[in-house]
Enzyme design. Structure first.
Site, PDB file in Angstrom:
ATOM      1  CG  ASP A 156      86.658  39.542   0.112  1.00  0.00           C
ATOM      2  OD1 ASP A 156      85.673  38.998   0.627  1.00  0.00           O
ATOM      3  OD2 ASP A 156      87.593  38.890  -0.411  1.00  0.00           O
ATOM      4  CG  ASN A 165     100.563  26.443   1.811  1.00  0.00           C
ATOM      5  OD1 ASN A 165     100.648  25.393   1.183  1.00  0.00           O
ATOM      6  ND2 ASN A 165      99.500  26.750   2.536  1.00  0.00           N
ATOM      7  CB  VAL A 168      94.377  36.295   0.659  1.00  0.00           C
ATOM      8  CG1 VAL A 168      95.718  35.764   0.193  1.00  0.00           C
ATOM      9  CG2 VAL A 168      93.517  36.700  -0.524  1.00  0.00           C
ATOM     10  CG  ASP A 169      95.765  29.548   0.461  1.00  0.00           C
ATOM     11  OD1 ASP A 169      96.684  28.816   0.864  1.00  0.00           O
ATOM     12  OD2 ASP A 169      95.032  29.248  -0.504  1.00  0.00           O
ATOM     13  CE1 TYR A 214     103.925  31.547   4.653  1.00  0.00           C
ATOM     14  CE2 TYR A 214     104.429  32.030   2.366  1.00  0.00           C
ATOM     15  CZ  TYR A 214     104.043  31.139   3.339  1.00  0.00           C
ATOM     16  OH  TYR A 214     103.732  29.829   3.008  1.00  0.00           O
TER      17      TYR A 214
HETATM   18  N1  APR Z   1      91.249  39.926   0.121  1.00  0.00           N
HETATM   19  C1  APR Z   1      92.406  40.605  -0.050  1.00  0.00           C
HETATM   20  N2  APR Z   1      93.447  40.531   0.797  1.00  0.00           N
HETATM   21  C2  APR Z   1      93.308  39.719   1.875  1.00  0.00           C
HETATM   22  C3  APR Z   1      92.132  38.964   2.126  1.00  0.00           C
HETATM   23  C4  APR Z   1      91.071  39.095   1.186  1.00  0.00           C
HETATM   24  N3  APR Z   1      89.920  38.423   1.327  1.00  0.00           N
HETATM   25  N4  APR Z   1      92.320  38.251   3.271  1.00  0.00           N
HETATM   26  C5  APR Z   1      93.543  38.567   3.735  1.00  0.00           C
HETATM   27  N5  APR Z   1      94.144  39.456   2.909  1.00  0.00           N
HETATM   28  C6  APR Z   1      95.464  40.090   3.040  1.00  0.00           C
HETATM   29  C7  APR Z   1      96.113  40.048   4.396  1.00  0.00           C
HETATM   30  O1  APR Z   1      95.538  41.023   5.256  1.00  0.00           O
HETATM   31  C8  APR Z   1      97.553  40.379   4.010  1.00  0.00           C
HETATM   32  O2  APR Z   1      97.733  41.790   3.906  1.00  0.00           O
HETATM   33  O3  APR Z   1      96.378  39.398   2.200  1.00  0.00           O
HETATM   34  C9  APR Z   1      97.700  39.748   2.627  1.00  0.00           C
HETATM   35  C10 APR Z   1      98.536  38.485   2.587  1.00  0.00           C
HETATM   36  O4  APR Z   1      98.438  37.832   3.846  1.00  0.00           O
HETATM   37  P1  APR Z   1      98.290  36.218   3.950  1.00  0.00           P
HETATM   38  O5  APR Z   1      96.979  35.816   3.407  1.00  0.00           O
HETATM   39  O6  APR Z   1      98.632  35.851   5.359  1.00  0.00           O
HETATM   40  O7  APR Z   1      99.404  35.665   2.944  1.00  0.00           O
HETATM   41  P2  APR Z   1     100.997  35.554   3.143  1.00  0.00           P
HETATM   42  O8  APR Z   1     101.526  36.565   4.074  1.00  0.00           O
HETATM   43  O9  APR Z   1     101.548  35.480   1.729  1.00  0.00           O
HETATM   44  O10 APR Z   1     101.157  34.130   3.849  1.00  0.00           O
HETATM   45  C11 APR Z   1     100.826  32.978   3.105  1.00  0.00           C
HETATM   46  O11 APR Z   1      99.406  32.104   4.827  1.00  0.00           O
HETATM   47  O12 APR Z   1      97.205  31.678   4.436  1.00  0.00           O
HETATM   48  C12 APR Z   1      98.437  31.091   4.527  1.00  0.00           C
HETATM   49  O13 APR Z   1      98.311  29.228   3.021  1.00  0.00           O
HETATM   50  C13 APR Z   1      98.864  30.514   3.189  1.00  0.00           C
HETATM   51  O14 APR Z   1     100.766  29.454   4.147  1.00  0.00           O
HETATM   52  C14 APR Z   1     100.345  30.543   3.345  1.00  0.00           C
HETATM   53  C15 APR Z   1     100.597  31.848   4.078  1.00  0.00           C
END
Ligand code: APR
Length: 171
Positions: free
Chosen positions: A15, A29, A38-39, A126
């Site tokens: 995490d 985003n 992760v956001d 994404y």
């Molecule tokens: N720590 C590390 N990695 C994480 C965590 C965490 N706590 N939570 C999720 N992840 C991983 C996910 O499993 C994935 O492999 O981060 C990676 C990126 O996934 P997303 O968070 O969905 O990001 P992304 O694919 O870039 O999409 C971004 O999603 O959350 C929204 O606001 C964000 O609109 C934007 C979009």
């Protein structure tokens, strides 16, 4: 003795909000006003001041990177970047994703940051194919680390087991 770029790169499963590094990178985003994945985890852990500072930044273009403080996170800073939405790979996605890593590292250097952690940008909501995204992440980071000694350590923090295994295979 000068460390080789690959000796500065670590890959861990976990995490990213728990990492005690100078900066963690957020897969945000374009609004920078939070989201899921992760956001969402970073905003929950950092607390409301993070959103308050993000509101002052005026959003972020895909491939760009902007820095804020980390507030309640163990990390001192958060570098927010916006990955490409995967649309088949013919819409400049690879270059935009490479820019996320390059610009985040450049912002880190500009702010005296020495240790930085990245999530798997664009590999969740994404929809970027993991293998290609991991290759871009590692290659772009290696190239950048060959240009400066300012960055001591880059940690790729992967939440999902399959993403973690893919990164390990590539490095
Ligand atoms: N720590 C590390 N990695 C994480 C965590 C965490 N706590 N939570 C999720 N992840 C991983 C996910 O499993 C994935 O492999 O981060 C990676 C990126 O996934 P997303 O968070 O969905 O990001 P992304 O694919 O870039 O999409 C971004 O999603 O959350 C929204 O606001 C964000 O609109 C934007 C979009």
């Amino acid at each position: 003795m000068k460390k080789k770029p690959e000796d500065k790169i670590e890959i861990v499963q976990g995490d990213i909000t728990k990492l005690e590094v100078d900066a963690i990178v957020n897969a945000a985003n374009t609004t920078l006003l939070g989201g899921g994945g992760v956001d969402g985890a970073i905003h929950r852990a950092a607390g409301p001041e993070l959103l308050a500072e993000c509101r002052t930044l005026g959003g972020c273009q895909p491939g760009e990177a902007k820095i804020t403080r980390g507030y309640r996170l163990p990390a001192r800073f958060v570098i927010h970047t916006v990955g490409p939405v995967w649309r088949g790979g013919k819409r400049g996605e690879p270059e935009t994703l490479a820019n996320c890593y390059r610009n985040s590292l450049q912002v880190a250097v500009e702010n005296g940051i020495r240790t930085i952690a990245f999530p798997a940008i664009s590999c969740g909501a994404y929809g970027y194919p993991i293998e290609e995204a991991a290759q871009i992440a590692v290659n772009t980071t290696r190239e950048f680390l060959a240009t400066t000694d300012q960055i001591e350590k880059v940690i790729f923090v992967l939440w999902d087991e399959d993403v973690y295994k893919t990164y390990r295979r590539i490095l």
